[in-house]
Motif scaffolding. Structure first.
Motif, short mmCIF file in Angstrom:
data_model
loop_
_atom_site.label_atom_id
_atom_site.label_comp_id
_atom_site.label_asym_id
_atom_site.label_seq_id
_atom_site.Cartn_x
_atom_site.Cartn_y
_atom_site.Cartn_z
N SER A 102 42.55 -12.31 0.89
CA SER A 102 42.18 -12.27 -0.48
C SER A 102 41.54 -13.78 -0.71
CB SER A 102 43.25 -12.26 -1.55
OG SER A 102 44.43 -13.01 -1.22
N LEU A 103 42.08 -14.84 -0.30
CA LEU A 103 41.57 -16.30 -0.38
C LEU A 103 40.32 -16.47 0.46
CD1 LEU A 103 41.89 -19.28 -1.28
CD2 LEU A 103 43.48 -19.70 0.90
N LEU A 104 39.99 -16.10 1.41
CA LEU A 104 38.90 -15.88 2.14
C LEU A 104 37.84 -15.02 1.23
CD1 LEU A 104 39.85 -15.65 5.89
CD2 LEU A 104 39.44 -17.87 4.51
N GLU A 105 38.03 -14.36 0.83
CA GLU A 105 37.23 -13.41 -0.16
C GLU A 105 36.96 -14.17 -1.32
OE1 GLU A 105 38.88 -9.72 -0.90
OE2 GLU A 105 38.92 -9.22 1.08
N ALA A 106 37.69 -14.91 -2.06
CA ALA A 106 37.37 -15.77 -3.06
C ALA A 106 36.65 -16.86 -2.86
CB ALA A 106 38.62 -16.26 -3.49
N PHE A 107 36.71 -17.46 -1.47
CA PHE A 107 35.98 -18.32 -1.04
C PHE A 107 34.46 -18.30 -0.91
CE2 PHE A 107 34.01 -21.16 2.25
CZ PHE A 107 34.24 -22.31 1.82
N ASP A 108 34.32 -16.88 -0.36
CA ASP A 108 32.83 -16.43 -0.34
C ASP A 108 32.43 -15.95 -1.69
OD1 ASP A 108 33.26 -16.14 2.55
OD2 ASP A 108 33.81 -14.25 2.55
N ARG A 109 32.97 -15.70 -2.62
CA ARG A 109 32.59 -15.58 -4.07
C ARG A 109 32.17 -16.65 -4.77
NH1 ARG A 109 36.97 -12.07 -4.58
NH2 ARG A 109 38.01 -13.66 -6.06
N VAL A 110 32.98 -17.77 -4.17
CA VAL A 110 32.75 -19.07 -4.94
C VAL A 110 31.13 -19.62 -4.14
CG1 VAL A 110 33.26 -21.50 -5.17
CG2 VAL A 110 34.88 -19.76 -5.48
N CYS A 111 31.16 -19.41 -2.91
CA CYS A 111 29.87 -19.92 -2.34
C CYS A 111 28.68 -19.31 -2.91
CB CYS A 111 30.11 -19.81 -1.02
SG CYS A 111 31.19 -20.97 0.09
N VAL A 112 28.59 -17.93 -3.10
CA VAL A 112 27.75 -16.95 -3.48
C VAL A 112 27.39 -17.08 -5.08
CG1 VAL A 112 26.96 -14.69 -3.68
CG2 VAL A 112 28.16 -15.25 -1.68
N GLU A 113 28.41 -17.11 -6.00
CA GLU A 113 28.19 -17.26 -7.23
C GLU A 113 28.12 -18.38 -7.91
OE1 GLU A 113 31.27 -14.70 -8.89
OE2 GLU A 113 30.52 -12.94 -7.71
N GLY A 114 28.61 -19.57 -7.29
CA GLY A 114 28.65 -20.79 -7.73
C GLY A 114 29.45 -21.19 -9.00
N ARG A 115 30.91 -20.22 -8.98
CA ARG A 115 31.44 -20.33 -10.19
C ARG A 115 33.16 -20.53 -9.65
NH1 ARG A 115 28.82 -15.84 -12.24
NH2 ARG A 115 30.42 -14.32 -11.83
N PRO A 116 33.95 -21.15 -10.34
CA PRO A 116 35.37 -21.41 -9.85
C PRO A 116 36.12 -20.08 -9.65
CG PRO A 116 34.73 -22.98 -11.59
CD PRO A 116 33.52 -22.15 -11.77
N ALA A 117 37.06 -19.94 -8.90
CA ALA A 117 37.84 -18.89 -8.59
C ALA A 117 39.26 -19.10 -8.59
CB ALA A 117 37.41 -17.84 -7.72
N GLN A 118 40.26 -18.21 -9.09
CA GLN A 118 41.64 -18.27 -9.08
C GLN A 118 42.30 -17.19 -8.48
OE1 GLN A 118 43.63 -19.89 -12.84
NE2 GLN A 118 45.77 -19.10 -12.02
N ILE A 119 43.10 -17.34 -7.55
CA ILE A 119 43.97 -16.21 -6.98
C ILE A 119 45.16 -16.30 -6.54
CG2 ILE A 119 41.77 -15.29 -5.92
CD1 ILE A 119 43.10 -16.19 -3.30
N THR A 120 46.16 -15.34 -6.53
CA THR A 120 47.53 -15.50 -5.90
C THR A 120 47.68 -14.40 -5.00
OG1 THR A 120 48.27 -13.93 -7.70
CG2 THR A 120 48.34 -16.25 -8.14
N TRP A 121 48.57 -14.80 -4.05
CA TRP A 121 48.82 -14.04 -3.06
C TRP A 121 50.30 -14.31 -2.41
CZ3 TRP A 121 46.61 -18.41 -2.08
CH2 TRP A 121 46.82 -19.25 -1.09
N THR A 122 50.82 -13.31 -1.81
CA THR A 122 52.16 -13.33 -1.01
C THR A 122 52.35 -13.38 0.38
OG1 THR A 122 52.88 -11.93 -3.30
CG2 THR A 122 54.44 -12.22 -1.21
#
Length: 458
Positions: free
Chosen positions: A140-160
């Motif tokens: 989930s963290l790596l997917e959020a990183f890809d979204r930030v690179c594509v969209e240019g907007r901040p992201a926040q996630i949690t995982w276990t």
């Protein structure tokens, strides 16, 4: 001299050799354009070829020998932009180092460019230039990183994460655009860098769970002794108000029930405190031999009361392991007390520290009794909260049903494992396996079940 002054005022500029051919080469496109205009002027406006050639030569010389400062900066701008996109500057590094949480700076391709000290301590040796996925493996963290690179907007996630212990994390990802980029976070522009800040929320989540578990356990286990106290008090206030014998008998029962409530509360709080720091492995070292001797001395009065002997066997030299002394004493005393209470028919309890038979790098703490033993169907559930093999016997021995659950959580924190072997009529053996001076390799506590026991010592 002018080049020296320019380089001092603009340290980002790097000047090329100032040869005539180099300057003509740099100005080749303006020269070509002038030549084309001259040919068109000659063809359509009948301008003499000599005049056109003179104009071309004159403008070529002017362009080739113009001050090179602006052109050089333009040529170096692309190189400097690429350099900035590859590696963060000193100011960014100082800012990241000042943050207390683990931080990663990666470029748009997911390549790690810088990590702060907190990230190096938590994730081990992280090498700049390696992919970010080498250190952070949460999908989930790596997917959020890809979204930030594509969209240019901040992201926040949690995982276990489940290994080595259950832990919760939260990550904040923010794009970073260097000064001078045409589009600052808009129009689909890819960020120069992405800042990843990770927060460990395990302690907060465990606190929430501790409150919930305490309420559930207290309401469940304290209901019976509390109901008993209430009933006896009402009886003493009513029918047995003037009955001296009944009052003395009831007061003794009430004292026993209140003691049971106190033990339950103490064990619940102890279990909650241990769970709160289960994800933090102890850093200090302690002597396992000293712990065994201390526990044997502490429970010697109970052994004499039950008519049992405690035989200890340990090396003559200290056995240093990584662990919390008080918690390991709690483990040893709990296992030894259970062996004394529930193995009293054997008249003997062995408390041994020895090398593990398979793989000589590990130390084993073994507590063995020679009592009735534990039926095989109960072995998988021994470390569950409030699980009792024999409810009546457990309450008669003033057990709370939380002892082995506490042992399990302490050993989970120490990255140790417990093995249980038992056979009816021959007693039970609880073995706790620690690593010596080496790092622990076990990912979690394991309950290994084996039947029958080794041959009984004579």
């Amino acid at each position: 001299m002018s080049q020296t002054n320019d380089s001092q005022t603009d340290p980002m500029a790097v000047y090329l050799p100032a040869t005539p051919w180099t300057r003509v080469t740099e100005a080749r496109w303006p020269i070509v354009a002038i030549a084309i205009l001259a040919l068109l002027a000659n063809a359509f406006y009948q301008v003499p070829g000599v005049v056109c050639g003179a104009v071309v030569i004159g403008l070529t010389g002017m362009i080739a020998y113009l001050p090179r400062k602006a052109r050089t900066r333009k040529l170096q701008a692309v190189k400097q932009r690429r350099l900035r996109r590859m590696w963060p500057g000193t100011g960014m590094k100082l800012t990241v180092d000042a943050l207390p949480n683990p931080c990663f700076v990666a470029d748009g391709r997911g390549i790690t460019r810088y990590v702060n000290e907190a990230a190096s301590k938590f994730y081990g040796a992280v090498k700049p230039g390696d992919p970010l996925s080498f250190s952070l493996r949460a999908p989930s963290l790596l997917e959020a990183f890809d979204r930030v690179c594509v969209e240019g907007r901040p992201a926040q996630i949690t995982w276990t994460e489940k290994v080595p212990t259950e832990a919760w994390f939260e990550a904040h990802l923010a794009p970073i655009y260097m000064p001078g980029q045409a589009e600052q976070g808009g129009g689909g522009a890819a960020p120069d860098f992405v800042l990843v800040v990770i927060q460990n929320q395990t302690e907060q989540r465990r606190l929430e769970r501790m409150r919930t578990d305490f309420v559930a356990n207290a309401s469940h286990e304290l209901r019976t002794p509390l109901a008993s106290l209430t009933g006896f008090i009402e009886t003493l206030q009513g029918p047995a108000k003037d009955d001296t014998d009944a009052r003395n008998r009831f007061l003794a029962i009430m004292l026993e029930q209140s003691g049971r409530m106190r033990r339950l509360i103490d064990d619940i709080l102890s279990l909650s405190r241990i769970e709160l720091k289960a994800h933090v492995q102890p850093a200090e070292k302690t002597d396992l031999v000293e712990i065994v001797r201390h526990s044997a001395d502490a429970l010697a009065p109970l052994a004499r009361e039950l008519g049992l002997e405690v035989h200890t066997e340990s090396p003559d030299t200290p056995v240093m392991i990584r662990g919390d002394r008080d918690e390991l004493i709690q483990v040893t005393e709990n296992l030894l007390e259970n062996a004394l209470k529930y193995g009293s028919q054997g008249k003997r309890v062995d408390l041994v520290v020895k090398r593990q038979e398979t793989g000589g790098k590990h130390w084993c703490l073994q507590v063995r009794d020679y009592g009735e033993g534990i039926p095989a169907e109960h072995l998988p559930r021994l470390t569950e909260r409030f699980y009792r093999v024999d409810v009546a016997s457990s309450r008669a021995m003033k057990g709370t049903g939380l002892g082995l659950a506490i042992v399990k959580h302490i050993l989970t924190r120490h990255r140790a494992r417990i093995e249980v072997a038992s056979e009816l009529g021959k007693g039970a053996t609880f073995s706790v396996v620690f690593a010596g001076e080496l790092p622990h390799q076990e990912s979690d506590i394991e309950l290994a079940l084996s039947v029958p026991l080794p041959a009984q010592a004579e």
